[in-house]
Design an enzyme around this catalytic site. Structure first.
Site, PDB file in Angstrom:
ATOM      1  N   ASP A  48      -6.131   1.189   0.707  1.00  9.40           N
ATOM      2  CA  ASP A  48      -6.105   1.444   2.143  1.00  9.40           C
ATOM      3  C   ASP A  48      -7.457   1.070   2.730  1.00  9.40           C
ATOM      4  OD1 ASP A  48      -7.799   3.377   1.290  1.00  9.40           O
ATOM      5  OD2 ASP A  48      -6.946   4.969   2.493  1.00  9.40           O
ATOM      6  N   LYS A  82       0.830  -1.211   0.000  1.00  6.52           N
ATOM      7  CA  LYS A  82       0.000   0.000   0.000  1.00  6.52           C
ATOM      8  C   LYS A  82       0.868   1.267   0.000  1.00  6.52           C
ATOM      9  CE  LYS A  82      -1.851   3.517   2.220  1.00  6.52           C
ATOM     10  NZ  LYS A  82      -1.268   4.431   3.222  1.00  6.52           N
TER      11      LYS A  82
END
Length: 218
Positions: free
Chosen positions: A139, A121
């Site tokens: 996220d 991420k």
DNA sequence: CTCCCGATAT
DNA sequence: ATATCAGGAG
């Protein structure tokens, strides 16, 4: 499951809602973005910006983070939370940057994920925002919105969510879509009390229709 | 799966 | 009081 047409409708509506969705982590260069994104784990970006405002005045280069004790760095980022892990990771990351990359952040996701504290991420955020490389960082907001809409399945991993998003979204829109999903999740489709009655995506949203039925039934 | 963890909203 | 926040590592 959302059809391709329904997803493209969502992209269009999110463009109407958040035409200027962008990265809200304040930074001046790729290294600052890398540190800010690492700090943002399980923490709001508002709080990260509050801390980095002072942090980035004190620490400019990787060498600066290695010049202080771990305790001093911990103190400088303590209000962020998870500060012991994050301080350790920032110093280890700085050391690796100097030794292997001459202090420059490599514009490559797979290289970035070899850094301590940097997962997929965070790496996706850095390559996308700092280097304009198409990527979709998943996220908590992106995951929640994708699953509520019915774009993917509830049991899907974050990697499966990312793959579905990349597959169903034109590549030239990846970065913009990523930020619009975050703005949509942060300001409209919130974790607590999502505003379904006023949602432009209600007509195609699996979870939204379910929630509206519950309200009508009462 | 658990742990790391303070700040903020509800 | 509890949930959540631009997650990652063991």
């Amino acid at each position: 499951m959302l059809t391709k047409v329904q997803w493209l409708y969502c992209l269009d509506e999110m463009e109407r809602m958040f035409p200027d969705a962008h990265c809200e982590l304040v930074h001046d260069n790729p290294f600052e973005l890398l540190v800010a994104t690492l700090l943002s784990a399980q923490c709001t970006d508002v709080l990260v910006n509050k801390v980095t405002k002072n942090l980035f005045q004190k620490y400019k280069k990787p060498e600066d983070y290695l010049a202080v004790s771990i305790e001093e760095l911990q103190t400088d980022i303590r209000s962020i939370g998870l500060y012991r892990n994050k301080a350790k990771n920032i110093q280890a990351l700085s050391k690796q940057l100097i030794e292997l990359y001459d202090g420059e952040v490599p514009p490559n996701r797979d290289l970035l994920t070899t850094f301590p504290g940097v997962g997929r991420k965070t790496a996706n955020v850095v390559v996308s925002v700092a280097f304009d490389i198409p990527a979709i960082a998943v996220d908590t907001h992106v995951e929640r919105v994708s699953k509520r809409l019915g774009l993917c399945r509830w049991k899907d991993s974050v990697l499966q969510v990312e793959e579905t998003l990349m597959k169903k979204t034109p590549m030239e829109l990846w970065s913009k879509t990523h930020h619009q999903l975050i703005f949509f999740g942060r300001y409209h489709c919130k974790a607590q009390n999502p505003n379904c009655p006023e949602c432009p995506l209600l007509s195609v949203c699996r979870e939204g229709k379910k929630r509206m039925n519950k309200i009508v039934a009462q």
